[in-house]
Design a protein around this motif. Structure first.
Motif, PDB file in Angstrom:
ATOM      1  N   ALA A  41       0.816  -1.222   0.000  1.00  0.00           N
ATOM      2  CA  ALA A  41       0.000   0.000   0.000  1.00  0.00           C
ATOM      3  C   ALA A  41       0.846   1.266   0.000  1.00  0.00           C
ATOM      4  CB  ALA A  41      -0.930   0.005   1.218  1.00  0.00           C
ATOM      5  N   LEU A  42       2.115   1.167   0.386  1.00  0.00           N
ATOM      6  CA  LEU A  42       2.953   2.363   0.471  1.00  0.00           C
ATOM      7  C   LEU A  42       3.784   2.563  -0.795  1.00  0.00           C
ATOM      8  CD1 LEU A  42       4.045   2.056   4.222  1.00  0.00           C
ATOM      9  CD2 LEU A  42       1.976   3.087   3.222  1.00  0.00           C
ATOM     10  N   ASN A  43       3.604   1.677  -1.769  1.00  0.00           N
ATOM     11  CA  ASN A  43       4.310   1.768  -3.048  1.00  0.00           C
ATOM     12  C   ASN A  43       3.279   2.117  -4.133  1.00  0.00           C
ATOM     13  OD1 ASN A  43       5.346   1.130  -5.588  1.00  0.00           O
ATOM     14  ND2 ASN A  43       6.538  -0.623  -4.863  1.00  0.00           N
ATOM     15  N   ALA A  44       3.255   3.400  -4.516  1.00  0.00           N
ATOM     16  CA  ALA A  44       2.191   3.876  -5.424  1.00  0.00           C
ATOM     17  C   ALA A  44       2.231   3.145  -6.767  1.00  0.00           C
ATOM     18  CB  ALA A  44       2.294   5.391  -5.624  1.00  0.00           C
ATOM     19  N   ASP A  45       3.427   2.777  -7.244  1.00  0.00           N
ATOM     20  CA  ASP A  45       3.502   2.046  -8.524  1.00  0.00           C
ATOM     21  C   ASP A  45       2.818   0.689  -8.405  1.00  0.00           C
ATOM     22  OD1 ASP A  45       4.901   4.060  -9.756  1.00  0.00           O
ATOM     23  OD2 ASP A  45       6.861   3.231  -9.197  1.00  0.00           O
ATOM     24  N   ALA A  46       3.043   0.029  -7.277  1.00  0.00           N
ATOM     25  CA  ALA A  46       2.422  -1.283  -7.059  1.00  0.00           C
ATOM     26  C   ALA A  46       0.903  -1.136  -6.951  1.00  0.00           C
ATOM     27  CB  ALA A  46       2.994  -1.929  -5.797  1.00  0.00           C
ATOM     28  N   VAL A  47       0.454  -0.089  -6.237  1.00  0.00           N
ATOM     29  CA  VAL A  47      -0.993   0.132  -6.083  1.00  0.00           C
ATOM     30  C   VAL A  47      -1.640   0.416  -7.441  1.00  0.00           C
ATOM     31  CG1 VAL A  47      -2.753   1.611  -5.024  1.00  0.00           C
ATOM     32  CG2 VAL A  47      -0.736   0.924  -3.701  1.00  0.00           C
ATOM     33  N   LEU A  48      -0.921   1.160  -8.277  1.00  0.00           N
ATOM     34  CA  LEU A  48      -1.430   1.456  -9.615  1.00  0.00           C
ATOM     35  C   LEU A  48      -1.714   0.166 -10.387  1.00  0.00           C
ATOM     36  CD1 LEU A  48      -2.063   3.899 -11.341  1.00  0.00           C
ATOM     37  CD2 LEU A  48       0.296   3.871 -12.189  1.00  0.00           C
ATOM     38  N   ARG A  49      -0.859  -0.843 -10.194  1.00  0.00           N
ATOM     39  CA  ARG A  49      -1.065  -2.130 -10.887  1.00  0.00           C
ATOM     40  C   ARG A  49      -2.380  -2.784 -10.484  1.00  0.00           C
ATOM     41  NH1 ARG A  49       4.651  -3.387  -9.696  1.00  0.00           N
ATOM     42  NH2 ARG A  49       5.648  -2.192 -11.329  1.00  0.00           N
ATOM     43  N   ILE A  50      -2.821  -2.567  -9.241  1.00  0.00           N
ATOM     44  CA  ILE A  50      -4.114  -3.124  -8.808  1.00  0.00           C
ATOM     45  C   ILE A  50      -5.231  -2.553  -9.680  1.00  0.00           C
ATOM     46  CG2 ILE A  50      -5.858  -3.163  -6.988  1.00  0.00           C
ATOM     47  CD1 ILE A  50      -3.679  -3.099  -4.912  1.00  0.00           C
ATOM     48  N   PHE A  59     -11.015   6.660  -8.850  1.00  0.00           N
ATOM     49  CA  PHE A  59     -11.772   7.370  -7.806  1.00  0.00           C
ATOM     50  C   PHE A  59     -12.480   6.415  -6.851  1.00  0.00           C
ATOM     51  CE2 PHE A  59     -15.521   6.483 -10.209  1.00  0.00           C
ATOM     52  CZ  PHE A  59     -15.220   6.745 -11.537  1.00  0.00           C
ATOM     53  N   ASP A  60     -12.193   5.109  -6.936  1.00  0.00           N
ATOM     54  CA  ASP A  60     -12.776   4.140  -5.997  1.00  0.00           C
ATOM     55  C   ASP A  60     -11.673   3.697  -5.029  1.00  0.00           C
ATOM     56  OD1 ASP A  60     -14.558   2.435  -4.821  1.00  0.00           O
ATOM     57  OD2 ASP A  60     -14.715   1.059  -6.512  1.00  0.00           O
ATOM     58  N   GLY A 103      -0.177  11.344   6.905  1.00  0.00           N
ATOM     59  CA  GLY A 103       0.289  11.956   5.652  1.00  0.00           C
ATOM     60  C   GLY A 103       0.971  11.014   4.676  1.00  0.00           C
ATOM     61  N   HIS A 104       1.608   9.953   5.161  1.00  0.00           N
ATOM     62  CA  HIS A 104       2.389   9.105   4.255  1.00  0.00           C
ATOM     63  C   HIS A 104       1.529   8.130   3.448  1.00  0.00           C
ATOM     64  CE1 HIS A 104       2.024   6.629   7.940  1.00  0.00           C
ATOM     65  NE2 HIS A 104       1.840   5.677   7.056  1.00  0.00           N
ATOM     66  N   VAL A 105       0.239   7.988   3.767  1.00  0.00           N
ATOM     67  CA  VAL A 105      -0.611   7.044   3.012  1.00  0.00           C
ATOM     68  C   VAL A 105      -0.854   7.632   1.610  1.00  0.00           C
ATOM     69  CG1 VAL A 105      -2.857   5.888   2.905  1.00  0.00           C
ATOM     70  CG2 VAL A 105      -1.726   6.215   5.126  1.00  0.00           C
ATOM     71  N   PRO A 106      -0.470   6.898   0.557  1.00  0.00           N
ATOM     72  CA  PRO A 106      -0.564   7.464  -0.797  1.00  0.00           C
ATOM     73  C   PRO A 106      -1.999   7.862  -1.180  1.00  0.00           C
ATOM     74  CG  PRO A 106       0.707   5.420  -0.842  1.00  0.00           C
ATOM     75  CD  PRO A 106       0.127   5.541   0.541  1.00  0.00           C
ATOM     76  N   ASP A 107      -2.110   8.994  -1.891  1.00  0.00           N
ATOM     77  CA  ASP A 107      -3.422   9.467  -2.364  1.00  0.00           C
ATOM     78  C   ASP A 107      -4.106   8.439  -3.259  1.00  0.00           C
ATOM     79  OD1 ASP A 107      -3.600  11.877  -1.092  1.00  0.00           O
ATOM     80  OD2 ASP A 107      -2.609  12.998  -2.691  1.00  0.00           O
ATOM     81  N   LEU A 108      -3.331   7.644  -3.959  1.00  0.00           N
ATOM     82  CA  LEU A 108      -3.912   6.641  -4.859  1.00  0.00           C
ATOM     83  C   LEU A 108      -4.731   5.613  -4.068  1.00  0.00           C
ATOM     84  CD1 LEU A 108      -3.981   5.883  -7.827  1.00  0.00           C
ATOM     85  CD2 LEU A 108      -1.895   4.534  -7.474  1.00  0.00           C
ATOM     86  N   VAL A 109      -4.296   5.307  -2.844  1.00  0.00           N
ATOM     87  CA  VAL A 109      -5.016   4.340  -2.010  1.00  0.00           C
ATOM     88  C   VAL A 109      -6.367   4.915  -1.591  1.00  0.00           C
ATOM     89  CG1 VAL A 109      -4.996   3.122   0.221  1.00  0.00           C
ATOM     90  CG2 VAL A 109      -2.906   3.230  -1.166  1.00  0.00           C
ATOM     91  N   THR A 110      -6.402   6.223  -1.300  1.00  0.00           N
ATOM     92  CA  THR A 110      -7.599   6.834  -0.709  1.00  0.00           C
ATOM     93  C   THR A 110      -8.385   7.675  -1.717  1.00  0.00           C
ATOM     94  OG1 THR A 110      -6.404   8.816  -0.049  1.00  0.00           O
ATOM     95  CG2 THR A 110      -6.404   6.996   1.513  1.00  0.00           C
TER      96      THR A 110
END
Ligand code: TXA
Ligand code: MG
Length: 326
Positions: A41-50, A59-60, A103-110
């Motif tokens: 969850a802290l790696n925005a590139d990895a989250v993007l792959r989801i 936006f979900d 603050g460190h939680v990526p915007d992509l997650v939320t």
């Protein structure tokens, strides 16, 4: 859809799953509710792959999974006292809390919200996995966007097998419905999604809660999106005695709660719980819906479960699947 070139590697190797996640890859994980599609969850590139693998709009927002409440505290702040009581009562388990993020939680997650959804799953394999990595796992349900959530490793493989590194196979999920999501508005508890933990159980611990069920198709309301799961075969929800004459001439399948229809072939019927047990019905719901989508029929008639406890979450999913939803 099961030719071998689409297969993901599937197994019970937790160390391997942990290593792949450290490398930023996607791993499907078993939970007590449904299977999740996990990444660091802290790696925005990895989250993007989801989002790419699921075809899910950005936006979900996603749920972050952690091994225990102590680990959760490192990523959220200003926890209301009622949230503390829910954590104490129901974690690990099928409860997701929406809390102000750090603050460190990526915007992509939320999806850019200043809150993050967090949960502590109880499945022993995923508990062990979460303890082997030093980051939270962002994980939506491991299905293509707009489809029903997977309750077996095979369901995950059928839809996403060609896009993920590894599927951790923890057997069929116990509960079979997604977690119940609770947030706080002006300090008051709000249920955003009915799920595997009943509202009655929550109210026993913190008193009355308000239901604000996800109703929106507006991307400006992330976290509030109405899910639009539509089975391949149209599903009509209601009393079969009323619906059958309206659908005359069509080949019908029946998804019943506890009793089969007398005048229909057994192979076109699925009964969620012959003993009328809501837990058993929840456990079977998504697998039976997938199964009925492969039947040679024109329409599905489904009847509602009793509207109490887990029955409310079952009926919510049936309504979202039905053609008559408003
Ligand atoms: O049981 C579950 O919750 C499963 C397993 C894998 O943990 N996960 C799951 O995730 O159902 P998903 O992505 O299919 O649903 C998560 C939902 C989002 O669609 C959104 O409605 C809500 O959680 N959500 C996430 N973050 C939120 C936030 N900050 N505020 C409000 N709702 C949020
Ligand atoms: Mg989902």
């Amino acid at each position: 859809m099961s030719d071998f070139c689409r297969m993901a590697e599937m197994g019970t190797d937790i160390a391997r799953a942990a290593q792949l996640l450290r490398e930023g890859q996607l791993v499907a994980i078993p939970t007590e509710t449904v299977y999740g599609l996990a990444a660091n969850a802290l790696n925005a590139d990895a989250v993007l792959r989801i989002f790419e693998a699921k075809g899910r709009p950005h936006f979900d927002p996603l749920i972050m999974h952690l091994p225990d409440a102590t680990a959760v505290r490192g990523h959220v702040q200003d926890i209301p006292p009622q949230a503390e009581r829910l954590m104490e009562a129901f974690w690990p388990g099928p409860l997701t809390l929406v809390l102000p993020k750090r603050g460190h939680v990526p915007d992509l997650v939320t999806s850019g919200l200043d809150t993050v959804a967090v949960r502590v799953p109880s499945h022993p394999m995923t508990q062990a996995l979460l303890r082997q990595v030093d980051f939270p796992l962002a994980a939506p349900s491991a299905n293509l966007f707009g489809h029903v959530s997977p309750t077996t490793a095979q369901h995950v493989n059928d839809q996403l097998g060609d896009r993920i590194a590894y599927i951790l196979d923890g057997g069929p999920t116990d509960i079979g419905l997604e977690s119940t999501i609770v947030g706080f508005e002006d300090g008051r508890p709000v249920v955003y999604r009915l799920g595997g933990l009943s509202v009655e159980e929550i109210e026993r611990v913190i008193g009355p809660v308000q239901l604000v069920l996800n109703q929106s198709s507006d991307p400006k309301a992330p976290g509030m999106l109405k899910s639009h799961y539509a089975p391949r075969i149209p599903l009509h929800l209601g009393n079969p005695a009323v619906l059958l004459p309206l659908l005359e001439g069509k080949r019908i399948g029946f998804l019943g709660f506890n009793l089969p229809l007398r005048d229909m072939a057994a192979e076109r019927q699925r009964i969620l719980s012959p003993t009328g047990d809501l837990k058993e019905a929840a456990h079977n719901l998504f697998a039976y819906l997938r199964d009925m989508e492969t039947m040679d029929i024109d329409a599905i008639i489904a009847e509602e479960a009793p509207d109490t406890g887990l029955g409310k979450a079952i009926n919510d999913r049936l309504r979202r699947a039905s053609v008559q939803q408003t």
